[in-house]
Enzyme design. Sequence first.
Site, short mmCIF file in Angstrom:
data_model
loop_
_atom_site.label_atom_id
_atom_site.label_comp_id
_atom_site.label_asym_id
_atom_site.label_seq_id
_atom_site.Cartn_x
_atom_site.Cartn_y
_atom_site.Cartn_z
N ARG B 116 -29.24 29.51 -21.56
CA ARG B 116 -30.65 29.14 -21.35
C ARG B 116 -30.84 28.92 -19.85
O ARG B 116 -30.27 27.99 -19.29
CB ARG B 116 -31.03 27.83 -22.08
N ASP B 269 -38.23 20.52 -18.90
CA ASP B 269 -36.93 21.19 -18.85
C ASP B 269 -36.38 21.22 -17.43
O ASP B 269 -35.18 21.33 -17.22
CB ASP B 269 -37.05 22.61 -19.41
#
Lengths: 388, 388
Positions: B116, B269
């Site tokens: 990711r 994030d």
Amino acid sequence: LKGILFISIYIAFFHLLGINTMKVKGKHFSSIWVDELDKSLINIIDQRKLPFEFKILQLRTIKDYFDAIKDMAVRGAPLIGVTAGFAIYVAALESQNSADWTRYIVDMANYIKSARPTAVNLEWAVNDQLNLIESSGNPSEYIELLYHNACKLRENDIEINRQIGINGVVLIENLNKYLKRTVNILTHCNAGWLATVDYGTALSPIFEANARGIDVHVWVDETRPRNQGAKLTAWELENEGIKHTVIPDNTGGHLMQNGIVDIVIVGTDRTSINGDVANKIGTYLKALAAYDNNIPFYVAAPSSSIDFSIDTSKSKIPIEQRDQREVRYVDGLLEGQLVEILTVPEESPCANYAFDVTPSRLVTGLITEMGICSSKKEGISNLFPNRV
Amino acid sequence: LKGILFISIYIAFFHLLGINTMKVKGKHFSSIWVDELDKSLINIIDQRKLPFEFKILQLRTIKDYFDAIKDMAVRGAPLIGVTAGFAIYVAALESQNSADWTRYIVDMANYIKSARPTAVNLEWAVNDQLNLIESSGNPSEYIELLYHNACKLRENDIEINRQIGINGVVLIENLNKYLKRTVNILTHCNAGWLATVDYGTALSPIFEANARGIDVHVWVDETRPRNQGAKLTAWELENEGIKHTVIPDNTGGHLMQNGIVDIVIVGTDRTSINGDVANKIGTYLKALAAYDNNIPFYVAAPSSSIDFSIDTSKSKIPIEQRDQREVRYVDGLLEGQLVEILTVPEESPCANYAFDVTPSRLVTGLITEMGICSSKKEGISNLFPNRV
């Protein structure tokens, strides 16, 4: 009068040219038409099944019309209006069995109006029909009149949308000349031919651009909760061979920040005289993002969707709340079968506001059948001087 | 040092009080834990099946970790970080069979990082583990060290999130005092305990408010395309008995225009040193709407999600693009079975940008474990003077 003349010339012009309207797998269809064998029967495409099933429904009773509008077998403000026009004709047919026939028609008119509160076209078309009726006389005198007026509403819708395409394509053409590359257009929900009788409103300039050979690509907002973008807009564009990409509703802002949206074009269910735009829920968020990134944000607004009686600085546009079931369940294909699945925990409540209002200050302009104007009272009254 | 002391006192305090963490049907769970019988096995809740199936997965090999992160069996920046911490411990276990063990660990570290790209916690936790290893020596020396550090990352995450709750609840408490009614909070995606080890980031102040008896109601953005709001946030709130309503992502703007959102709290994030916030796609649209309606927009940002090395006025946060399949298919329950259905015409392409960046100017503040600060370089450096 000038407007009517102008539209009439266009009708004649395109009829002579024999230009085809929208296609399904190469064959022309419109979204509503009178049955060839029985003119009291109206055919519609059942839009709840698209793109997975192409099914034609026949509307016979006033209840059929109410259900088709309420359950969104037909949807899109202009199409709802035309469907309601035929509903009043059918109400007149049914009224022949009623002791008080005018009362029956008026009751049915209110019943049909109650099916969807936000789209002004519904109210407008119903009233346009009711205006033909006088309480003297008997229903048989009015049936033909109402039938022909419903057909006229249908024909006018086609030509108005065609004209919106002609007026709006200029924006795309100019962007293409300036950018010298594919024009990226973002749209929300479905304001294509399925939302009208033919051509569509927001998609009409895009179809016209494609017909003129302009290189366009459309970002198609999925448009939760009913996914009319993913289902209907994508399907229409695919059938016309126009490049497009389906995106979650969350995505548009990011695309705009990154310079891959050149213009936003959406439809409207009701635009107030001061230029506030009620449209599918989520439109306001896209308008904010367009404004924040200096991207033109246009609303394709046939005059039937402009509510000349409402000023939103003084009163509000009613916003429909629909069944939370539409949020809770999603439909789609499972091994070739159309099914509906639960996507939210059983115990969690959902809310389903169907529309929002985009303030005039965020709207670059309205694309109407009479031309493009600012989304302000002055702009609208310039194009429609007799109605403001 | 002051920070560590502060957190340590809190750990002690809550352990002494015996305060329970988050619950599933009344029983406590965290999102990741070491197996009681075999400490080389790590248990996670498979978040792809929630809320419809509660399934525990065991991670054994480094490939298991990569897949769990990539396919989002675990997700949420803080939880990804902690999972990656354990992955490096497992890489060290596996490296014992490798000729060049340090090389093996470094390769595996890069492999895990590649799962990711947007969440900075992943990179941060991997590097925190790698820093423990020196190329001299042999892996057996480091295995215990890496295990204990991974456990420490896990414990720290819990206490950091608890602290975010303590710091953030003040905002809700003040609103409640001022408004003298239910506080309506909007959140996007899932930044609850499932996105972390326990308590969550954005939801931590909400859980804390509920624990203190403050009347709250949460508008839960569905959060397409993976519906983590509808699936995970709603499920967490339901399990804690907190009032909530699931809404399509399109709805928040309309709610804000109508005064039924008092505060927005989301996770992140990666937040840049200049205060730009990368979070789940669509966050930017909600921030625009909050700004347009003068509604406070807060980001719950543990320091592990702040990227002290990136200034987005100079370089960009990488935005992950995921498989278009996630947009095309929706999963949910059909007659009690979890199935996946197609919701987009077969021929239509989709795009799946996973995150967007909300500019600092739209963010009212960051809620960190050290306190609340402005989402500006000055604000961040006040709270974390040694890291800026």
